[in-house]
Design a protein around this motif. Sequence first.
Motif, PDB file in Angstrom:
ATOM      1  N   LEU A 195       0.853  -1.086  -0.039  1.00  0.00           N
ATOM      2  CA  LEU A 195       0.010   0.025   0.028  1.00  0.00           C
ATOM      3  C   LEU A 195       0.751   1.377   0.129  1.00  0.00           C
ATOM      4  N   ALA A 196       1.938   1.298   0.617  1.00  0.00           N
ATOM      5  CA  ALA A 196       3.015   2.272   0.708  1.00  0.00           C
ATOM      6  C   ALA A 196       3.343   2.620  -0.616  1.00  0.00           C
ATOM      7  N   THR A 197       3.350   1.899  -1.611  1.00  0.00           N
ATOM      8  CA  THR A 197       3.841   1.946  -3.013  1.00  0.00           C
ATOM      9  C   THR A 197       2.776   3.137  -3.911  1.00  0.00           C
ATOM     10  N   ALA A 213      -3.701  -7.611  15.286  1.00  0.00           N
ATOM     11  CA  ALA A 213      -2.185  -7.425  14.971  1.00  0.00           C
ATOM     12  C   ALA A 213      -1.808  -6.921  13.592  1.00  0.00           C
ATOM     13  N   PRO A 214      -2.365  -7.903  12.661  1.00  0.00           N
ATOM     14  CA  PRO A 214      -1.933  -7.168  11.296  1.00  0.00           C
ATOM     15  C   PRO A 214      -2.699  -5.646  11.229  1.00  0.00           C
ATOM     16  N   VAL A 215      -3.894  -5.528  11.523  1.00  0.00           N
ATOM     17  CA  VAL A 215      -4.207  -3.957  11.289  1.00  0.00           C
ATOM     18  C   VAL A 215      -3.609  -2.960  11.832  1.00  0.00           C
ATOM     19  N   ASP A 216      -3.104  -3.282  13.181  1.00  0.00           N
ATOM     20  CA  ASP A 216      -2.111  -2.245  14.061  1.00  0.00           C
ATOM     21  C   ASP A 216      -0.823  -2.087  13.115  1.00  0.00           C
ATOM     22  N   ALA A 217      -0.309  -3.250  12.378  1.00  0.00           N
ATOM     23  CA  ALA A 217       0.956  -2.978  11.691  1.00  0.00           C
ATOM     24  C   ALA A 217       0.602  -2.283  10.503  1.00  0.00           C
ATOM     25  N   VAL A 218      -0.728  -2.312   9.953  1.00  0.00           N
ATOM     26  CA  VAL A 218      -0.769  -1.289   8.627  1.00  0.00           C
ATOM     27  C   VAL A 218      -1.110   0.260   9.350  1.00  0.00           C
ATOM     28  N   ALA A 219      -1.841   0.348  10.378  1.00  0.00           N
ATOM     29  CA  ALA A 219      -2.158   1.518  11.180  1.00  0.00           C
ATOM     30  C   ALA A 219      -0.572   2.401  11.354  1.00  0.00           C
ATOM     31  N   ASN A 220       0.158   1.437  12.031  1.00  0.00           N
ATOM     32  CA  ASN A 220       1.543   2.012  12.430  1.00  0.00           C
ATOM     33  C   ASN A 220       2.208   2.799  11.385  1.00  0.00           C
ATOM     34  N   ARG A 221       2.017   1.896  10.156  1.00  0.00           N
ATOM     35  CA  ARG A 221       3.014   2.400   8.995  1.00  0.00           C
ATOM     36  C   ARG A 221       2.202   3.515   8.342  1.00  0.00           C
ATOM     37  N   LEU A 222       0.840   3.252   8.246  1.00  0.00           N
ATOM     38  CA  LEU A 222       0.254   4.008   7.262  1.00  0.00           C
ATOM     39  C   LEU A 222      -0.907   4.661   8.053  1.00  0.00           C
ATOM     40  N   PRO A 223      -0.688   5.583   9.038  1.00  0.00           N
ATOM     41  CA  PRO A 223      -1.804   6.058   9.754  1.00  0.00           C
ATOM     42  C   PRO A 223      -2.986   6.851   8.914  1.00  0.00           C
ATOM     43  N   GLN A 224      -2.634   7.377   7.672  1.00  0.00           N
ATOM     44  CA  GLN A 224      -3.827   7.729   6.926  1.00  0.00           C
ATOM     45  C   GLN A 224      -4.608   6.863   6.190  1.00  0.00           C
ATOM     46  N   VAL A 225      -4.323   5.546   6.442  1.00  0.00           N
ATOM     47  CA  VAL A 225      -5.229   4.484   5.738  1.00  0.00           C
ATOM     48  C   VAL A 225      -6.379   4.418   6.973  1.00  0.00           C
ATOM     49  N   ARG A 226      -7.841   4.240   6.663  1.00  0.00           N
ATOM     50  CA  ARG A 226      -8.674   3.914   7.442  1.00  0.00           C
ATOM     51  C   ARG A 226      -8.762   2.297   7.682  1.00  0.00           C
ATOM     52  N   ALA A 227      -8.277   2.131   9.205  1.00  0.00           N
ATOM     53  CA  ALA A 227      -8.058   0.905   9.686  1.00  0.00           C
ATOM     54  C   ALA A 227      -8.854   0.324  10.534  1.00  0.00           C
ATOM     55  N   ALA A 228      -9.360  -0.835  10.826  1.00  0.00           N
ATOM     56  CA  ALA A 228     -10.194  -1.159  12.000  1.00  0.00           C
ATOM     57  C   ALA A 228     -10.245  -2.627  12.053  1.00  0.00           C
ATOM     58  N   SER A 229     -10.406  -2.827  13.543  1.00  0.00           N
ATOM     59  CA  SER A 229     -10.250  -4.199  13.921  1.00  0.00           C
ATOM     60  C   SER A 229     -11.346  -4.461  15.042  1.00  0.00           C
ATOM     61  N   GLU A 230     -11.734  -5.619  15.452  1.00  0.00           N
ATOM     62  CA  GLU A 230     -12.749  -5.660  16.592  1.00  0.00           C
ATOM     63  C   GLU A 230     -12.177  -4.688  17.994  1.00  0.00           C
ATOM     64  N   LYS A 231     -11.026  -4.830  18.116  1.00  0.00           N
ATOM     65  CA  LYS A 231     -10.836  -3.951  19.366  1.00  0.00           C
ATOM     66  C   LYS A 231     -11.059  -2.476  19.061  1.00  0.00           C
ATOM     67  N   THR A 232     -10.472  -2.039  17.808  1.00  0.00           N
ATOM     68  CA  THR A 232     -10.680  -0.433  17.479  1.00  0.00           C
ATOM     69  C   THR A 232     -12.208  -0.265  17.515  1.00  0.00           C
ATOM     70  N   MET A 233     -12.946  -1.249  16.920  1.00  0.00           N
ATOM     71  CA  MET A 233     -14.515  -0.897  17.056  1.00  0.00           C
ATOM     72  C   MET A 233     -15.242  -0.922  18.357  1.00  0.00           C
ATOM     73  N   ARG A 234     -14.610  -1.663  19.028  1.00  0.00           N
ATOM     74  CA  ARG A 234     -15.130  -2.003  20.512  1.00  0.00           C
ATOM     75  C   ARG A 234     -14.565  -0.758  21.379  1.00  0.00           C
ATOM     76  N   ASP A 235     -13.505  -0.206  21.345  1.00  0.00           N
ATOM     77  CA  ASP A 235     -13.168   0.940  21.949  1.00  0.00           C
ATOM     78  C   ASP A 235     -13.904   2.202  21.608  1.00  0.00           C
ATOM     79  N   CYS A 236     -14.092   2.364  20.288  1.00  0.00           N
ATOM     80  CA  CYS A 236     -15.107   3.578  19.783  1.00  0.00           C
ATOM     81  C   CYS A 236     -16.428   3.607  20.565  1.00  0.00           C
TER      82      CYS A 236
END
Length: 330
Positions: A195-197, A213-236
Amino acid sequence: MSSLKRARRFRRLWLTLGVVLLAVTGLYVANSSALRGSEGGRPLLLAHRGIAQTFPLDGVLNDTCTATRIHPPEHSHIENTISSMRAAFDAGADMIEFDVQVTADNQLAVFHDSTLECRTDGTGRVRDHTLAELRRLDLGYGYTADGGVTYPLRGKGVGLLPTVEEVVAAFPDRELLIDLKNDDPAEGERLAAYLATLPAERLATIGVYGGGAPVDAVANRLPQVRAASEKTMRDCLVRYLATGWTGHVPGACRHTELHLPQRYGRLMWGWPNLFVDRMRAADTRVILVAGDGPWSEGFDRSADLEAVPADWSGWLWTNRADVITPLVRP
């Protein structure tokens, strides 16, 4: 008790009741979708794996092979193929969701299961095969609606397995949602490297969800990407339930997406349309999923739409964009 004391007590009681009534009225007005939410909207459609074969959900478990229990086919599309995605877009879908597995030669293959036996004529794990080996498989081999008497899609899926790069290239100006199927950070890093390309304007049309874990890896490298996991949705949602009555949208709810089972939506402050408006203002998509949500149940039939709130202007999750589009967009 003197009449004067009784009068004072009654006055205090009525004053208290008046304050409570004003507070409740204010809370209602501040969170009333009917009074403040947008009206007359139309749903946006997320096509789950393109146009897919559907199946009854009763008795489905994590290890159930759903290809062996499909409904009698009404079309010949095989999920997660470019032809099924193109058919969904042609039918009116606004976004396509598709699944990703990493192969033995580190390619991003578009396929749902981590193993091959359920849907294909192959065996073993996807990650133990090269992309070239996977392309030789028949993706429609295992689908049956009558317990194995007939296999209506057998022979129709040879060579149809695409890569993420091919899907992105096939639909250059369309919204895409990538599901990282395995909770492996290395797979998130592999997807993030690709995606970074991409140019910023293309990256803005691509979302990612899946294991934490994989969603965090994407979000950490590309914070501009809309990323979600069960944890992020629950926290919200937990934070919004605590503070949403004020109109505040927590930081955990910003620039993400929510896959929200329709039966739980009514718990949200401002449900339905004001809630969607608030999340949209926070650059967050609200995607309504049918039923309880654990099996990506879609709004696939006319009867399913009875559960959709009136004037719904968020997203609807569907496996049958061809059926639902003409019903929600007459």
